[in-house]
Design a protein around this motif. Structure first.
Motif, PDB file in Angstrom:
ATOM      1  N   ARG A  27       0.827  -1.213   0.000  1.00 47.49           N
ATOM      2  CA  ARG A  27       0.000   0.000   0.000  1.00 47.49           C
ATOM      3  C   ARG A  27       0.862   1.263   0.000  1.00 47.49           C
ATOM      4  O   ARG A  27       0.436   2.308  -0.481  1.00 47.49           O
ATOM      5  N   LEU A  28       2.074   1.149   0.510  1.00 48.74           N
ATOM      6  CA  LEU A  28       2.996   2.288   0.505  1.00 48.74           C
ATOM      7  C   LEU A  28       3.772   2.392  -0.807  1.00 48.74           C
ATOM      8  O   LEU A  28       4.530   3.326  -0.992  1.00 48.74           O
ATOM      9  N   GLY A  29       3.575   1.413  -1.691  1.00 51.28           N
ATOM     10  CA  GLY A  29       4.163   1.518  -3.022  1.00 51.28           C
ATOM     11  C   GLY A  29       5.372   0.662  -3.291  1.00 51.28           C
ATOM     12  O   GLY A  29       6.046   0.838  -4.319  1.00 51.28           O
ATOM     13  N   VAL A  30       5.677  -0.287  -2.378  1.00 55.85           N
ATOM     14  CA  VAL A  30       6.841  -1.149  -2.557  1.00 55.85           C
ATOM     15  C   VAL A  30       6.381  -2.532  -3.025  1.00 55.85           C
ATOM     16  O   VAL A  30       5.388  -3.063  -2.528  1.00 55.85           O
ATOM     17  N   ASN A  31       7.083  -3.142  -3.971  1.00 52.72           N
ATOM     18  CA  ASN A  31       6.762  -4.499  -4.402  1.00 52.72           C
ATOM     19  C   ASN A  31       6.808  -5.452  -3.216  1.00 52.72           C
ATOM     20  O   ASN A  31       7.766  -5.432  -2.428  1.00 52.72           O
ATOM     21  N   SER A  32       5.780  -6.272  -3.100  1.00 50.81           N
ATOM     22  CA  SER A  32       5.640  -7.139  -1.937  1.00 50.81           C
ATOM     23  C   SER A  32       5.457  -8.578  -2.370  1.00 50.81           C
ATOM     24  O   SER A  32       4.572  -8.895  -3.166  1.00 50.81           O
ATOM     25  N   PHE A  33       6.307  -9.464  -1.821  1.00 51.21           N
ATOM     26  CA  PHE A  33       6.261 -10.891  -2.144  1.00 51.21           C
ATOM     27  C   PHE A  33       5.943 -11.671  -0.872  1.00 51.21           C
ATOM     28  O   PHE A  33       6.610 -11.477   0.151  1.00 51.21           O
ATOM     29  N   TYR A  34       4.945 -12.548  -0.955  1.00 53.07           N
ATOM     30  CA  TYR A  34       4.584 -13.328   0.228  1.00 53.07           C
ATOM     31  C   TYR A  34       4.917 -14.790   0.014  1.00 53.07           C
ATOM     32  O   TYR A  34       4.648 -15.354  -1.050  1.00 53.07           O
ATOM     33  N   LEU A  35       5.505 -15.425   1.041  1.00 54.63           N
ATOM     34  CA  LEU A  35       5.886 -16.831   0.994  1.00 54.63           C
ATOM     35  C   LEU A  35       5.124 -17.616   2.050  1.00 54.63           C
ATOM     36  O   LEU A  35       5.237 -17.329   3.248  1.00 54.63           O
ATOM     37  N   CYS A  36       4.354 -18.617   1.629  1.00 50.82           N
ATOM     38  CA  CYS A  36       3.643 -19.485   2.549  1.00 50.82           C
ATOM     39  C   CYS A  36       3.082 -20.668   1.772  1.00 50.82           C
ATOM     40  O   CYS A  36       3.256 -20.767   0.552  1.00 50.82           O
ATOM     41  N   LYS A  37       2.406 -21.565   2.483  1.00 56.45           N
ATOM     42  CA  LYS A  37       1.664 -22.643   1.830  1.00 56.45           C
ATOM     43  C   LYS A  37       0.187 -22.299   1.925  1.00 56.45           C
ATOM     44  O   LYS A  37      -0.320 -21.974   3.001  1.00 56.45           O
ATOM     45  N   LEU A  38      -0.522 -22.371   0.797  1.00 61.04           N
ATOM     46  CA  LEU A  38      -1.934 -22.042   0.726  1.00 61.04           C
ATOM     47  C   LEU A  38      -2.763 -23.291   0.434  1.00 61.04           C
ATOM     48  O   LEU A  38      -2.262 -24.247  -0.170  1.00 61.04           O
ATOM     49  N   GLY A  39      -4.025 -23.262   0.833  1.00 62.05           N
ATOM     50  CA  GLY A  39      -4.938 -24.359   0.568  1.00 62.05           C
ATOM     51  C   GLY A  39      -5.700 -24.145  -0.723  1.00 62.05           C
ATOM     52  O   GLY A  39      -5.382 -23.252  -1.527  1.00 62.05           O
ATOM     53  N   THR A  40      -6.725 -24.964  -0.916  1.00 61.47           N
ATOM     54  CA  THR A  40      -7.531 -24.873  -2.137  1.00 61.47           C
ATOM     55  C   THR A  40      -9.025 -24.770  -1.832  1.00 61.47           C
ATOM     56  O   THR A  40      -9.836 -24.784  -2.755  1.00 61.47           O
ATOM     57  N   ASP A  41      -9.396 -24.672  -0.555  1.00 65.96           N
ATOM     58  CA  ASP A  41     -10.807 -24.612  -0.186  1.00 65.96           C
ATOM     59  C   ASP A  41     -11.351 -23.200  -0.340  1.00 65.96           C
ATOM     60  O   ASP A  41     -10.659 -22.275  -0.788  1.00 65.96           O
ATOM     61  N   GLU A  42     -12.605 -23.003   0.059  1.00 63.96           N
ATOM     62  CA  GLU A  42     -13.270 -21.712  -0.123  1.00 63.96           C
ATOM     63  C   GLU A  42     -12.584 -20.593   0.647  1.00 63.96           C
ATOM     64  O   GLU A  42     -12.414 -19.477   0.140  1.00 63.96           O
ATOM     65  N   THR A  43     -12.165 -20.901   1.878  1.00 73.88           N
ATOM     66  CA  THR A  43     -11.479 -19.884   2.680  1.00 73.88           C
ATOM     67  C   THR A  43     -10.155 -19.490   2.036  1.00 73.88           C
ATOM     68  O   THR A  43      -9.786 -18.312   2.003  1.00 73.88           O
ATOM     69  N   SER A  44      -9.448 -20.472   1.495  1.00 71.97           N
ATOM     70  CA  SER A  44      -8.177 -20.193   0.826  1.00 71.97           C
ATOM     71  C   SER A  44      -8.380 -19.342  -0.420  1.00 71.97           C
ATOM     72  O   SER A  44      -7.553 -18.475  -0.728  1.00 71.97           O
ATOM     73  N   GLU A  45      -9.473 -19.577  -1.136  1.00 72.28           N
ATOM     74  CA  GLU A  45      -9.778 -18.754  -2.297  1.00 72.28           C
ATOM     75  C   GLU A  45     -10.052 -17.314  -1.887  1.00 72.28           C
ATOM     76  O   GLU A  45      -9.651 -16.369  -2.582  1.00 72.28           O
ATOM     77  N   PHE A  46     -10.721 -17.146  -0.739  1.00 70.60           N
ATOM     78  CA  PHE A  46     -10.950 -15.801  -0.195  1.00 70.60           C
ATOM     79  C   PHE A  46      -9.618 -15.127   0.128  1.00 70.60           C
ATOM     80  O   PHE A  46      -9.413 -13.945  -0.175  1.00 70.60           O
ATOM     81  N   VAL A  47      -8.713 -15.889   0.722  1.00 72.47           N
ATOM     82  CA  VAL A  47      -7.396 -15.356   1.073  1.00 72.47           C
ATOM     83  C   VAL A  47      -6.650 -14.921  -0.182  1.00 72.47           C
ATOM     84  O   VAL A  47      -6.096 -13.812  -0.252  1.00 72.47           O
ATOM     85  N   LYS A  48      -6.634 -15.785  -1.203  1.00 70.82           N
ATOM     86  CA  LYS A  48      -5.911 -15.460  -2.441  1.00 70.82           C
ATOM     87  C   LYS A  48      -6.526 -14.255  -3.147  1.00 70.82           C
ATOM     88  O   LYS A  48      -5.799 -13.390  -3.663  1.00 70.82           O
TER      89      LYS A  48
END
Length: 314
Positions: free
Chosen positions: A59-80
């Motif tokens: 939001r401050l204008g810097v490129n941001s990369f996130y590292l984690c393991k994500l799921g494939t369910d409905e909540t994970s789709e909301f997160v993505k």
């Protein structure tokens, strides 16, 4: 006011290296925040300290990369979808159909203050592994950031150690947010031992006053600062809530008072503070003078204060 400070901190002649962007390693958490003091009705928010920071720097204008393991369910789709809306890059994350998002329940006390109540992880063994880390990301990033939320589990601990090896090999700035949540740890002793083992692996370490006292087993700040000095942390940042923050570096101490606002929800204020501070380091490099260091802290204090004026960690 924050935008004005951003413009002030980003002159055309600022530090510009080939490396670019802030890498955040962590775990996505859905914050379930109590709507009232009965603590029976909750509203979900995308959260987790590393998530808050990743969104904050973008939001401050810097490129941001996130590292984690994500799921494939409905909540994970909301997160993505939420990450995509914030334009945070998830290209280096991995996916597992077994993964379920963690949840944190945040209650209100009788004074209306938010209180961490419980941490629930439906899939405790589903973490990003060290073999799933993309080394090429560290070749391009300028700052690597991690927190203690990746240290209490054996798998994530090893992943964090590998990420720090990559950061060291590629010579990027490392920031560590202590951000202690004791309910995640088997014991206080394990928490102290693990976290302190990482203090000398970071260029910048942020912790709250009470965390400093806890880790050093001290009763007052001066004693704690003396004890923690053995770790030779280049920039030790101690936050003091609405009272502001202090930095200890080069044998000096500098404290900057907080910014007065009408606070509604303090959740995520420390993450907003650190996002703004890392933004400064990313755009300007390490501060050359005490005046510049004070400017960095003032900017971070302003961001932290702004974050308390609305509900939710973001």
């Amino acid at each position: 006011m924050l935008l004005m400070i951003v413009k002030k901190l980003s002159p055309q002649g600022g530090l510009r290296l080939n490396k670019n962007g802030i890498i955040s390693l962590g775990e996505v958490i859905v914050d379930m925040i109590s709507k009232d003091k009965t603590n029976k009705n909750f509203q979900p928010f995308l959260g987790g300290a590393t998530v808050n920071l990743a969104v904050g720097v973008k939001r401050l204008g810097v490129n941001s990369f996130y590292l984690c393991k994500l799921g494939t369910d409905e909540t994970s789709e909301f997160v993505k979808e939420s990450f995509n809306n914030e334009e945070v890059c998830l290209d280096y994350c991995t996916h597992s159909s077994a993964k379920k998002n963690c949840k944190v329940y945040v209650h209100q006390d009788q004074n209306g203050e938010r209180v961490f109540h419980s941490y629930i992880n439906p899939t405790p063994n589903e973490w990003l592994t060290e073999n799933e880390l993309a080394k090429e990301l560290f070749d391009k990033g300028k700052i690597f950031y991690f927190g203690s939320g990746t240290l209490f589990h054996e798998t994530s601990l090893k992943t964090t150690e590998k990420a720090l090896d990559y950061a060291n090999e590629t010579n990027i700035f490392v920031a560590f947010d202590v951000n202690i949540r004791l309910k995640r740890w088997e014991s206080e002793e394990q928490c102290k031992k693990t976290i302190t083992s990482f203090l000398n692996r970071a260029d910048l370490v942020k912790m709250a006053e009470e965390e400093l006292l806890f880790l050093t087993e001290s009763k007052e700040i001066n004693e704690a600062i003396e004890k923690i000095s053995k770790y030779n942390i280049p920039y030790l940042i101690i936050t003091k809530g609405s009272a502001g923050a202090c930095v200890y570096y080069d044998g000096k101490a500098l404290c900057v008072p907080g910014v007065e606002v009408k606070a509604i929800d303090t959740t995520g204020a420390g993450d907003a503070f650190l996002a703004a501070l890392l933004y400064c380091y990313h755009e300007k490099g390490r501060p050359n003078t005490s005046a510049q260091m004070e400017e960095f802290l003032h900017f971070a204090n302003q961001a932290g204060a702004n974050a308390t004026t609305r509900v939710g960690a973001l």
